[in-house]
Design an enzyme around this catalytic site. Structure first.
Site, short mmCIF file in Angstrom:
data_model
loop_
_atom_site.label_atom_id
_atom_site.label_comp_id
_atom_site.label_asym_id
_atom_site.label_seq_id
_atom_site.Cartn_x
_atom_site.Cartn_y
_atom_site.Cartn_z
N SER A 3 0.79 -1.15 -0.02
CA SER A 3 0.04 -0.03 -0.03
C SER A 3 0.87 1.25 0.01
O SER A 3 1.98 1.08 0.39
CB SER A 3 -0.90 0.03 1.17
OG SER A 3 -1.88 -1.00 1.23
N1 SAH Z 1 -0.88 -4.53 4.14
C1 SAH Z 1 -0.34 -4.92 2.83
C2 SAH Z 1 -1.49 -4.62 1.69
C3 SAH Z 1 -1.09 -5.59 0.51
S1 SAH Z 1 -2.56 -5.57 -0.41
C4 SAH Z 1 0.99 -4.15 2.47
O1 SAH Z 1 1.20 -2.96 2.92
O2 SAH Z 1 1.85 -4.54 1.90
C5 SAH Z 1 -3.69 -6.47 0.22
C6 SAH Z 1 -3.39 -8.02 0.83
O3 SAH Z 1 -4.71 -8.62 1.06
C7 SAH Z 1 -2.87 -8.83 -0.56
O4 SAH Z 1 -1.80 -9.38 -0.10
C8 SAH Z 1 -4.16 -9.85 -0.75
O5 SAH Z 1 -3.54 -11.21 -1.16
C9 SAH Z 1 -4.83 -9.93 0.79
N2 SAH Z 1 -5.94 -10.52 0.99
C10 SAH Z 1 -7.00 -10.43 -0.04
N3 SAH Z 1 -8.25 -10.93 0.44
C11 SAH Z 1 -7.74 -11.56 1.67
C12 SAH Z 1 -8.48 -12.25 2.44
N4 SAH Z 1 -9.67 -12.81 2.54
N5 SAH Z 1 -7.80 -12.55 3.65
C13 SAH Z 1 -6.31 -12.57 3.77
N6 SAH Z 1 -5.77 -11.65 2.87
C14 SAH Z 1 -6.50 -11.26 1.78
#
Ligand code: SAH
Length: 225
Positions: free
Chosen positions: A67
């Site tokens: 993000s």
């Molecule tokens: N906090 C992270 C954001 C990554 S983007 C950072 O700053 O790097 C969002 C993430 O949520 C992705 O890696 C995606 O695979 C995950 N995601 C999506 N749906 C999900 C679910 N149901 N359970 C767990 N993770 C999920």
């Protein structure tokens, strides 16, 4: 390749990033301090270390993104984390947001549905020694973590199509959940407070754009297990 070395120039780049976040409206000094503390370039290949301190999202493995720093700061500010609180993060991704929560003194449980991302982070997370209170889980965030519930705070870092009811159940009375909610290209940031009597109060904030929160686990191929 990533070599974990935090030099003065990185700290300088972080100070500039913090200045930009202030200008964009982030006011919580503790959140800004956490951004100053955590080397975001540890989440990037060394070739991209300059980009690590630009205020933008960036692709990571499995088609996901780390993000944007502003988004991380914005969500963290809304969550109002206090030392020793038990926080559940949905969507570990790169693990950067996880480290920011840990730097604020939270005990963080974080769930990722992409096996590839989970495996990488399990194997080598640069902050595990610094923050032993972090626990990583491979699973479906819609289901939360019943064995570790209830949580003081819950943070969803993917676009939730609706407020996951199981997560509301896993929130303590007095607890707070922050989530970007809605399908489509952009989501509204929502903060839900569970009052002492169990009733919910909902507040709406700005629009953001997140990767979708998907149900089920992804084992690496396209198979959902
Ligand atoms: N906090 C992270 C954001 C990554 S983007 C950072 O700053 O790097 C969002 C993430 O949520 C992705 O890696 C995606 O695979 C995950 N995601 C999506 N749906 C999900 C679910 N149901 N359970 C767990 N993770 C999920």
């Amino acid at each position: 390749m990533t070599v974990y070395k935090d030099e003065l120039r990185h700290q300088g780049l972080r100070a500039q990033l913090v200045k930009q976040l202030r200008e964009k409206g982030i006011t919580d000094e503790k959140v800004l301090e956490a951004i100053q503390t955590i080397p975001r370039h540890y989440f990037f290949d060394n070739a991209f270390e300059k980009i690590a301190y630009e205020d933008r999202a960036f692709p990571i493995a499995a088609g996901q993104t780390i993000s944007q720093p502003y988004t991380v700061a914005y969500q963290t500010q809304l969550l109002q984390v206090k030392r020793n609180e038990k926080v559940l993060e949905i969507g570990t991704g790169s693990g950067y947001q996880t480290a920011i929560l840990a730097a604020l003194g939270a005990r963080v449980c974080t769930i990722e549905r992409q096996k590839e991302l989970f495996d990488t982070i399990q194997k080598s997370y640069p902050f595990q020694r610094q923050y032993p209170g972090i626990r990583f889980f491979y699973g479906d965030g819609f289901l939360g973590l019943p064995t570790f519930a209830p949580f003081d705070k819950i943070l969803i870092t993917a676009a939730a199509p609706y407020t996951p009811p199981i997560l509301l159940e896993q929130l303590k009375p007095g607890g707070v959940m922050v989530l970007p909610r809605d399908e489509g290209d952009s989501q509204r940031m929502i903060r839900i407070t569970k009052q002492a009597d169990g009733t919910l109060r909902e507040e709406c904030f700005d629009q953001f754009s997140f990767v979708p929160m998907l149900a089920g686990k992804n084992s690496g191929g396209n198979k959902i297990v």
